[in-house]
Design a protein around this motif. Structure first.
Motif, PDB file in Angstrom:
ATOM      1  N   THR A  13       7.133  38.884  50.821  1.00  0.00           N
ATOM      2  CA  THR A  13       6.331  38.079  49.897  1.00  0.00           C
ATOM      3  C   THR A  13       6.965  36.699  49.749  1.00  0.00           C
ATOM      4  O   THR A  13       8.149  36.508  50.079  1.00  0.00           O
ATOM      5  CB  THR A  13       6.256  38.741  48.512  1.00  0.00           C
ATOM      6  OG1 THR A  13       7.582  38.778  47.952  1.00  0.00           O
ATOM      7  CG2 THR A  13       5.679  40.150  48.595  1.00  0.00           C
ATOM      8  N   ILE A  14       6.210  35.751  49.227  1.00  0.00           N
ATOM      9  CA  ILE A  14       6.766  34.421  48.971  1.00  0.00           C
ATOM     10  C   ILE A  14       7.904  34.535  47.966  1.00  0.00           C
ATOM     11  O   ILE A  14       8.956  33.925  48.136  1.00  0.00           O
ATOM     12  CB  ILE A  14       5.672  33.442  48.493  1.00  0.00           C
ATOM     13  CG1 ILE A  14       4.711  33.146  49.648  1.00  0.00           C
ATOM     14  CG2 ILE A  14       6.301  32.149  47.982  1.00  0.00           C
ATOM     15  CD1 ILE A  14       3.517  32.287  49.266  1.00  0.00           C
ATOM     16  N   TYR A  34       8.104  22.134  51.061  1.00  0.00           N
ATOM     17  CA  TYR A  34       7.098  22.561  50.097  1.00  0.00           C
ATOM     18  C   TYR A  34       5.794  21.783  50.251  1.00  0.00           C
ATOM     19  O   TYR A  34       5.810  20.596  50.594  1.00  0.00           O
ATOM     20  CB  TYR A  34       7.623  22.369  48.670  1.00  0.00           C
ATOM     21  CG  TYR A  34       8.816  23.241  48.372  1.00  0.00           C
ATOM     22  CD1 TYR A  34       8.646  24.512  47.853  1.00  0.00           C
ATOM     23  CD2 TYR A  34      10.111  22.795  48.624  1.00  0.00           C
ATOM     24  CE1 TYR A  34       9.752  25.328  47.578  1.00  0.00           C
ATOM     25  CE2 TYR A  34      11.208  23.594  48.362  1.00  0.00           C
ATOM     26  CZ  TYR A  34      11.020  24.859  47.838  1.00  0.00           C
ATOM     27  OH  TYR A  34      12.101  25.657  47.581  1.00  0.00           O
ATOM     28  N   ARG A  50       4.267  25.251  46.488  1.00  0.00           N
ATOM     29  CA  ARG A  50       4.578  26.491  47.215  1.00  0.00           C
ATOM     30  C   ARG A  50       5.329  26.159  48.492  1.00  0.00           C
ATOM     31  O   ARG A  50       5.131  25.111  49.109  1.00  0.00           O
ATOM     32  CB  ARG A  50       3.306  27.270  47.530  1.00  0.00           C
ATOM     33  CG  ARG A  50       2.387  26.559  48.469  1.00  0.00           C
ATOM     34  CD  ARG A  50       1.086  27.313  48.694  1.00  0.00           C
ATOM     35  NE  ARG A  50       0.119  26.429  49.292  1.00  0.00           N
ATOM     36  CZ  ARG A  50       0.077  26.139  50.585  1.00  0.00           C
ATOM     37  NH1 ARG A  50       0.940  26.677  51.409  1.00  0.00           N
ATOM     38  NH2 ARG A  50      -0.827  25.305  51.052  1.00  0.00           N
ATOM     39  N   TYR A  89      10.938  31.053  58.474  1.00  0.00           N
ATOM     40  CA  TYR A  89       9.667  31.554  57.963  1.00  0.00           C
ATOM     41  C   TYR A  89       8.713  30.384  57.805  1.00  0.00           C
ATOM     42  O   TYR A  89       9.057  29.384  57.167  1.00  0.00           O
ATOM     43  CB  TYR A  89       9.855  32.239  56.608  1.00  0.00           C
ATOM     44  CG  TYR A  89      10.811  33.399  56.660  1.00  0.00           C
ATOM     45  CD1 TYR A  89      10.379  34.660  57.064  1.00  0.00           C
ATOM     46  CD2 TYR A  89      12.147  33.238  56.328  1.00  0.00           C
ATOM     47  CE1 TYR A  89      11.252  35.727  57.126  1.00  0.00           C
ATOM     48  CE2 TYR A  89      13.028  34.308  56.381  1.00  0.00           C
ATOM     49  CZ  TYR A  89      12.578  35.538  56.777  1.00  0.00           C
ATOM     50  OH  TYR A  89      13.446  36.596  56.840  1.00  0.00           O
ATOM     51  N   ILE A 117       4.960  29.654  56.421  1.00  0.00           N
ATOM     52  CA  ILE A 117       3.914  30.273  55.615  1.00  0.00           C
ATOM     53  C   ILE A 117       2.621  29.511  55.859  1.00  0.00           C
ATOM     54  O   ILE A 117       2.495  28.338  55.518  1.00  0.00           O
ATOM     55  CB  ILE A 117       4.297  30.252  54.125  1.00  0.00           C
ATOM     56  CG1 ILE A 117       5.630  30.998  53.956  1.00  0.00           C
ATOM     57  CG2 ILE A 117       3.204  30.858  53.270  1.00  0.00           C
ATOM     58  CD1 ILE A 117       6.306  30.762  52.637  1.00  0.00           C
ATOM     59  N   TYR A 137      -2.260  30.566  53.598  1.00  0.00           N
ATOM     60  CA  TYR A 137      -1.982  30.994  52.223  1.00  0.00           C
ATOM     61  C   TYR A 137      -3.272  31.019  51.417  1.00  0.00           C
ATOM     62  O   TYR A 137      -4.061  30.090  51.452  1.00  0.00           O
ATOM     63  CB  TYR A 137      -0.988  30.037  51.571  1.00  0.00           C
ATOM     64  CG  TYR A 137      -0.824  30.236  50.096  1.00  0.00           C
ATOM     65  CD1 TYR A 137      -0.052  31.270  49.595  1.00  0.00           C
ATOM     66  CD2 TYR A 137      -1.444  29.384  49.189  1.00  0.00           C
ATOM     67  CE1 TYR A 137       0.100  31.465  48.244  1.00  0.00           C
ATOM     68  CE2 TYR A 137      -1.293  29.555  47.828  1.00  0.00           C
ATOM     69  CZ  TYR A 137      -0.530  30.597  47.363  1.00  0.00           C
ATOM     70  OH  TYR A 137      -0.377  30.782  46.013  1.00  0.00           O
TER      71      TYR A 137
END
Length: 60
Positions: free
Chosen positions: A3-4, A26, A31, A50, A52, A55
């Motif tokens: 998870t974040i 970010y 986030r 990682y 992301i 989202y």
């Protein structure tokens, strides 16, 4: 799948344990979009990156 929140905890742990690399990029909304960890620059296979993407915030 991490998870974040879990990734952010790993980032903070790496920072508190003086990892050689513990960085995050970010998005404008705050986030993380990229987290890079390397505990020991002289070790092999301890790096993690990682990214992301795709989202979607949890409704509600």
């Amino acid at each position: 799948m991490p998870t974040i929140g879990g990734l952010l905890r790993r980032l903070e742990k790496a920072r508190s344990e003086d990892a050689d690399t513990a960085e995050a990029d970010y998005a404008a909304d705050g986030r993380p979009v990229r987290i890079s960890l390397d505990w020991d620059k002289n070790a092999i296979d301890d790096e993690a990156l990682y990214v992301i993407s795709s989202y979607e915030p949890n409704p509600g």
